[in-house]
Design an enzyme around this catalytic site. Sequence first.
Site, PDB file in Angstrom:
ATOM      1  N   HIS A  16     -24.647   8.413  -5.862  1.00  0.00           N
ATOM      2  CA  HIS A  16     -23.416   8.820  -5.187  1.00  0.00           C
ATOM      3  C   HIS A  16     -22.277   7.880  -5.600  1.00  0.00           C
ATOM      4  O   HIS A  16     -22.507   6.686  -5.818  1.00  0.00           O
ATOM      5  CB  HIS A  16     -23.607   8.791  -3.670  1.00  0.00           C
ATOM      6  CG  HIS A  16     -22.462   9.431  -2.945  1.00  0.00           C
ATOM      7  ND1 HIS A  16     -21.309   8.750  -2.669  1.00  0.00           N
ATOM      8  CD2 HIS A  16     -22.295  10.696  -2.487  1.00  0.00           C
ATOM      9  CE1 HIS A  16     -20.466   9.580  -2.049  1.00  0.00           C
ATOM     10  NE2 HIS A  16     -21.042  10.759  -1.927  1.00  0.00           N
ATOM     11  N   ASN A  59     -24.495  15.287   3.511  1.00  0.00           N
ATOM     12  CA  ASN A  59     -24.694  13.858   3.277  1.00  0.00           C
ATOM     13  C   ASN A  59     -24.043  13.136   4.459  1.00  0.00           C
ATOM     14  O   ASN A  59     -22.824  13.026   4.518  1.00  0.00           O
ATOM     15  CB  ASN A  59     -24.029  13.451   1.952  1.00  0.00           C
ATOM     16  CG  ASN A  59     -24.062  11.949   1.734  1.00  0.00           C
ATOM     17  OD1 ASN A  59     -24.713  11.215   2.477  1.00  0.00           O
ATOM     18  ND2 ASN A  59     -23.348  11.481   0.717  1.00  0.00           N
ATOM     19  N   LYS A 110     -24.054  10.128   5.154  1.00  0.00           N
ATOM     20  CA  LYS A 110     -23.619   8.760   4.835  1.00  0.00           C
ATOM     21  C   LYS A 110     -24.101   7.810   5.944  1.00  0.00           C
ATOM     22  O   LYS A 110     -25.161   8.049   6.518  1.00  0.00           O
ATOM     23  CB  LYS A 110     -22.105   8.731   4.602  1.00  0.00           C
ATOM     24  CG  LYS A 110     -21.686   9.798   3.567  1.00  0.00           C
ATOM     25  CD  LYS A 110     -20.284   9.687   3.082  1.00  0.00           C
ATOM     26  CE  LYS A 110     -20.026  10.798   2.064  1.00  0.00           C
ATOM     27  NZ  LYS A 110     -18.702  10.755   1.471  1.00  0.00           N
ATOM     28  N   SER A 126     -14.672  16.990   0.057  1.00  0.00           N
ATOM     29  CA  SER A 126     -13.857  17.690   1.057  1.00  0.00           C
ATOM     30  C   SER A 126     -14.172  19.183   1.146  1.00  0.00           C
ATOM     31  O   SER A 126     -13.303  20.001   1.431  1.00  0.00           O
ATOM     32  CB  SER A 126     -12.362  17.477   0.794  1.00  0.00           C
ATOM     33  OG  SER A 126     -12.045  16.092   0.886  1.00  0.00           O
ATOM     34  N   GLY A 129     -13.786  12.544   0.846  1.00  0.00           N
ATOM     35  CA  GLY A 129     -13.270  11.949   2.077  1.00  0.00           C
ATOM     36  C   GLY A 129     -11.752  11.863   2.136  1.00  0.00           C
ATOM     37  O   GLY A 129     -11.198  11.199   3.004  1.00  0.00           O
ATOM     38  N   GLU A 141     -20.073   6.439  -3.949  1.00  0.00           N
ATOM     39  CA  GLU A 141     -19.936   5.251  -3.094  1.00  0.00           C
ATOM     40  C   GLU A 141     -20.928   4.172  -3.503  1.00  0.00           C
ATOM     41  O   GLU A 141     -20.632   2.975  -3.432  1.00  0.00           O
ATOM     42  CB  GLU A 141     -20.106   5.667  -1.617  1.00  0.00           C
ATOM     43  CG  GLU A 141     -18.869   6.416  -1.120  1.00  0.00           C
ATOM     44  CD  GLU A 141     -19.131   7.487  -0.075  1.00  0.00           C
ATOM     45  OE1 GLU A 141     -20.194   7.462   0.568  1.00  0.00           O
ATOM     46  OE2 GLU A 141     -18.256   8.362   0.081  1.00  0.00           O
ATOM     47  N   GLU A 154     -19.102  15.712  -7.963  1.00  0.00           N
ATOM     48  CA  GLU A 154     -18.230  15.250  -6.886  1.00  0.00           C
ATOM     49  C   GLU A 154     -17.064  14.453  -7.470  1.00  0.00           C
ATOM     50  O   GLU A 154     -17.216  13.250  -7.758  1.00  0.00           O
ATOM     51  CB  GLU A 154     -19.000  14.341  -5.918  1.00  0.00           C
ATOM     52  CG  GLU A 154     -20.156  15.018  -5.229  1.00  0.00           C
ATOM     53  CD  GLU A 154     -20.472  14.353  -3.888  1.00  0.00           C
ATOM     54  OE1 GLU A 154     -20.371  15.048  -2.885  1.00  0.00           O
ATOM     55  OE2 GLU A 154     -20.773  13.158  -3.853  1.00  0.00           O
TER      56      GLU A 154
HETATM   57  P1  13P Z   1     -16.585  14.582   2.040  1.00  0.00           P
HETATM   58  O1  13P Z   1     -17.119  15.991   2.234  1.00  0.00           O
HETATM   59  O2  13P Z   1     -16.433  13.848   3.304  1.00  0.00           O
HETATM   60  O3  13P Z   1     -15.370  14.588   1.170  1.00  0.00           O
HETATM   61  O4  13P Z   1     -17.719  13.791   1.234  1.00  0.00           O
HETATM   62  C1  13P Z   1     -18.260  14.362   0.109  1.00  0.00           C
HETATM   63  C2  13P Z   1     -19.408  13.556  -0.322  1.00  0.00           C
HETATM   64  O5  13P Z   1     -19.261  12.420  -0.747  1.00  0.00           O
HETATM   65  C3  13P Z   1     -20.740  14.146  -0.209  1.00  0.00           C
HETATM   66  O6  13P Z   1     -21.689  13.379  -0.856  1.00  0.00           O
END
Ligand code: 13P
Length: 251
Positions: free
Chosen positions: A96, A11, A13, A213, A174, A98, A168
């Site tokens: 997601h 992803n 982002k 992560s 992150g 976010e 997740e």
């Molecule tokens: P990270 O791998 O940067 O923690 O992000 C995970 C994520 O949100 C994947 O959709």
Amino acid sequence: MTNRKPIIAGNWKMNNTKENAEKLLKELIPLVADATAEVVVCVPYTAIETAVKLTKGTNIAVGSQNVSWADSGAFTGEISADMLLELGAKYAIIGHSERRTMFGETDETVNKRTKQAIAKGLIAIVCIGETLAERQGGITESVLKTQILGGLKDIPASDFDKIVIAYEPVWAIGTGLVATDEQAEAAVAYTRRELAALIGKKANEVCIQYGGSMNASNVDGLMAQPNIDGGLIGGASLKAVDFARVVKFSA
Ligand code: 13P
């Protein structure tokens, strides 16, 4: 991992212009050519066309990071499944964390988007997960249950061929704080039990990813867990060598 085919999805982002996407994918393609997992890159809308062209004839599929519940119309800022399919996208991330925390996504909108995605022929990667406060409050399972029941409401078992679930934990996204293998497996196994209550035996065929992560140094342990069938990778998907190592996990 089991006999379910693993799916490792990046992803990206809101990262990578078309130019950077091209560089990253050109480096990635040879590195993952012999992967046994399904490899997916969920890129910004503006890079979908570039990514599809570059990965044509390779083992990498391309996805988006959202999709509208509507066919077309007055939905400023949204993108339709037909638009994504026209560009060659195969997957769409939906719900997601976010989007849930910053853009008002709810289980209801996740449900509408998921139904539309699969009706149109996209594979939906539906995200669920608890916050740190929810975990500390001991309500992880009830949060997941609510998200599963709401987000996947009224979807027949047969449509789950086109659904991937991504567990997740929000606190692991992150932050560098990865869930332990045991924490991740417990939540994913719980998710599969809830799916079984919803769709019966079909739940054993659904790919459930872990995300948060996940990287080259922790992927092997996570993928060795019996219910974890893949990963949704943020930061580590932005570097070809790192992502390739995740894709080529050994479990
Ligand atoms: P990270 O791998 O940067 O923690 O992000 C995970 C994520 O949100 C994947 O959709």
